[in-house]
Design an enzyme around this catalytic site. Structure first.
Site, PDB file in Angstrom:
ATOM      1  N   ARG A 242       0.865  -1.175   0.000  1.00 37.62           N
ATOM      2  CA  ARG A 242       0.000   0.000   0.000  1.00 37.62           C
ATOM      3  C   ARG A 242       0.907   1.232   0.000  1.00 37.62           C
ATOM      4  O   ARG A 242       1.915   1.247   0.708  1.00 37.62           O
ATOM      5  CB  ARG A 242      -0.907  -0.004   1.220  1.00 37.62           C
ATOM      6  N   LYS A 269      -3.084  -1.841   7.095  1.00 34.57           N
ATOM      7  CA  LYS A 269      -4.533  -1.643   7.099  1.00 34.57           C
ATOM      8  C   LYS A 269      -5.220  -2.646   8.009  1.00 34.57           C
ATOM      9  O   LYS A 269      -6.220  -2.317   8.675  1.00 34.57           O
ATOM     10  CB  LYS A 269      -5.065  -1.777   5.668  1.00 34.57           C
ATOM     11  N   HIS A 332      -1.624   3.307  -6.038  1.00 31.49           N
ATOM     12  CA  HIS A 332      -2.228   2.101  -5.478  1.00 31.49           C
ATOM     13  C   HIS A 332      -2.438   1.038  -6.552  1.00 31.49           C
ATOM     14  O   HIS A 332      -2.557  -0.156  -6.258  1.00 31.49           O
ATOM     15  CB  HIS A 332      -3.567   2.456  -4.829  1.00 31.49           C
ATOM     16  N   ARG A 335      -0.633  -2.517  -7.037  1.00 27.64           N
ATOM     17  CA  ARG A 335      -1.103  -3.717  -6.334  1.00 27.64           C
ATOM     18  C   ARG A 335      -2.022  -4.537  -7.252  1.00 27.64           C
ATOM     19  O   ARG A 335      -1.944  -5.767  -7.307  1.00 27.64           O
ATOM     20  CB  ARG A 335      -1.818  -3.325  -5.046  1.00 27.64           C
ATOM     21  N   HIS A 359      -3.388  -9.086   2.605  1.00 30.48           N
ATOM     22  CA  HIS A 359      -4.818  -9.284   2.827  1.00 30.48           C
ATOM     23  C   HIS A 359      -5.047 -10.346   3.894  1.00 30.48           C
ATOM     24  O   HIS A 359      -4.212 -11.246   4.080  1.00 30.48           O
ATOM     25  CB  HIS A 359      -5.512  -9.716   1.537  1.00 30.48           C
ATOM     26  N   TYR A 369      -8.082 -21.649  10.067  1.00 33.63           N
ATOM     27  CA  TYR A 369      -7.220 -22.749   9.649  1.00 33.63           C
ATOM     28  C   TYR A 369      -6.093 -22.293   8.725  1.00 33.63           C
ATOM     29  O   TYR A 369      -5.037 -22.920   8.684  1.00 33.63           O
ATOM     30  CB  TYR A 369      -8.067 -23.823   8.953  1.00 33.63           C
TER      31      TYR A 369
END
Length: 400
Positions: A242, A269, A332, A335, A359, A369
């Site tokens: 970012r 973030k 941005h 990305r 993310h 998991y």
């Protein structure tokens, strides 16, 4: 034996707290430092409980007995005196009233203590300034949906639909904080769902084809502006962070021997620490950047104040100087370029690509998991991507 005022006045503190009883559960607790506190002991639903009635001499013996008798009447009617006292206090607290502005300041301070990013807090402060001219002096518990709608309509009238949506959410969060802390009872913003124009979702512009991205990279390589800005754009392409994470990066976060960049959680973030592997090309960029290193610990200090990082607009402005408008590419957007082309390659797990982007899995069960970082695969992915970018440069040069 019932107490008397004379007996109370003549009672001297001892090394340990002790009680002197009156009648029907009322007693005075005498503490070593001299304080005298009235207590009423009773049973409710089979449990022994205590009710505080104040301190002596502020609450005299007669007054303490009156309070005890009021509590006993509540018990007779089936009510718990302690619960009723708490309910009365909450009601009194609610009736005192507190303004929207005061609650908003409390809410922002709470988020600051929670470690929210400075940029997030600045945006929140800005949104609050939009609401305050109309709502600032309102008693927060008396704000109605129509009052909030007036504020939102004024923003909406300027075609700032995204801002109006964010403002509704912010006002709602502040009022819900007031509810949680006992200063309000309902959230009027819930009634406004669907009342304002829904903004069209706009994705940040990005170049998603190899030749186009290669052409941009060649332009960055020959960027005529501030050299550090050109290096920042190269690192955006190589690492796909970012922009704020890179813009505010510090030298201490980079472990060059281990070839890793550790982004602290307060700057991500998702509020989780993130680490990114460094390719050979990224290391070369950092070594070149080190030649311009001054006394600042920031990778990209402002030219005006070395204690502060470059502004949010610096990188986008550099793209504009190279001829890329906002509908073609943004800082941005690197990305999206990485995500699209890495997924299209078909040789990397989507989870590894998502972890590389920082993310977090949205599905709660799956996230429980899928806790791995896919680190080894991401190291290979990082070097593959850097080599791919070099090949895109060559591809674009062949077209010239």
């Amino acid at each position: 034996m019932a107490l008397t005022d004379t007996a109370i006045r003549n009672t001297q503190p001892r090394v340990k707290p002790f009680k002197i009883s009156d009648s029907h559960g009322l007693y005075l607790l005498v503490n070593p430092r001299g304080s005298r506190l009235w207590r009423f002991k009773y049973r409710y639903n089979g449990r022994e409980k205590l009710l505080s009635l104040g301190s002596y001499p502020l609450v005299g013996l007669k007054h303490a007995r009156e309070k005890r008798d009021e509590a006993r009447l509540l018990l007779t009617d089936g009510y718990d005196p302690s619960a009723e006292k708490q309910k009365r206090r909450r009601q009194e607290f609610l009736e005192q009233g507190i303004s929207f502005s005061e609650i908003a300041r409390e809410y922002v301070e709470k988020l600051r203590r929670e470690g929210r990013a400075a940029q997030t807090l600045r945006k929140l402060d800005w949104l609050i300034t939009l609401a305050e001219p109309h709502l600032g002096t309102f008693d927060v518990k008396e704000i109605e949906a129509q009052d909030v709608l007036v504020v939102l309509r004024s923003v909406e009238a300027e075609s700032k639909f995204e801002t109006a949506t964010r403002l509704r959410s912010t006002i709602g969060a502040i009022i819900r904080y007031a509810i949680a802390t006992g200063r309000a009872t309902q959230d009027p913003t819930l009634a406004l769902k669907g009342a304002i124009v829904r903004p069209r979702k706009q994705h940040r512009s990005a170049i998603l084809n190899k030749r186009g991205l290669g052409g941009l990279l060649n332009s960055i390589d020959t960027y005529s502006g501030e050299p550090k800005t050109g290096i920042a754009l190269q690192l955006l392409a190589l690492l796909a962070p970012r922009p704020g994470e890179l813009r505010l990066a510090k030298w201490e976060e980079f472990e060059l021997e281990d070839r890793v960049w550790r982004v602290p959680e307060e700057r991500t973030k998702m509020r989780r620490p993130h680490r990114a592997p460094l390719s050979r090309q990224a290391l070369a960029c950092l070594k070149e950047l080190d030649l311009y290193r001054g006394k600042s610990n920031l990778l990209f200090p402002s030219g005006r104040n070395w204690r502060k990082a470059i502004s949010e607009n610096t990188l986008n402005q550099a793209l504009r100087r190279m001829g890329y408008n906002r509908d073609e590419m943004t800082a941005h957007g690197f990305r999206a370029s990485f995500s699209t082309l890495a997924n299209e390659a078909g040789q990397w797990q989507s989870d590894a690509i998502e972890r590389a982007l920082g993310h977090v899995e949205g599905n709660d069960v799956r996230r429980a998991y899928a806790r791995g970082e896919h680190w080894e695969e991401r190291v290979e992915l990082s070097q593959w991507w850097a080599d791919e970018l070099d090949s895109y440069r060559e591809l674009a040069r062949d077209d010239v």
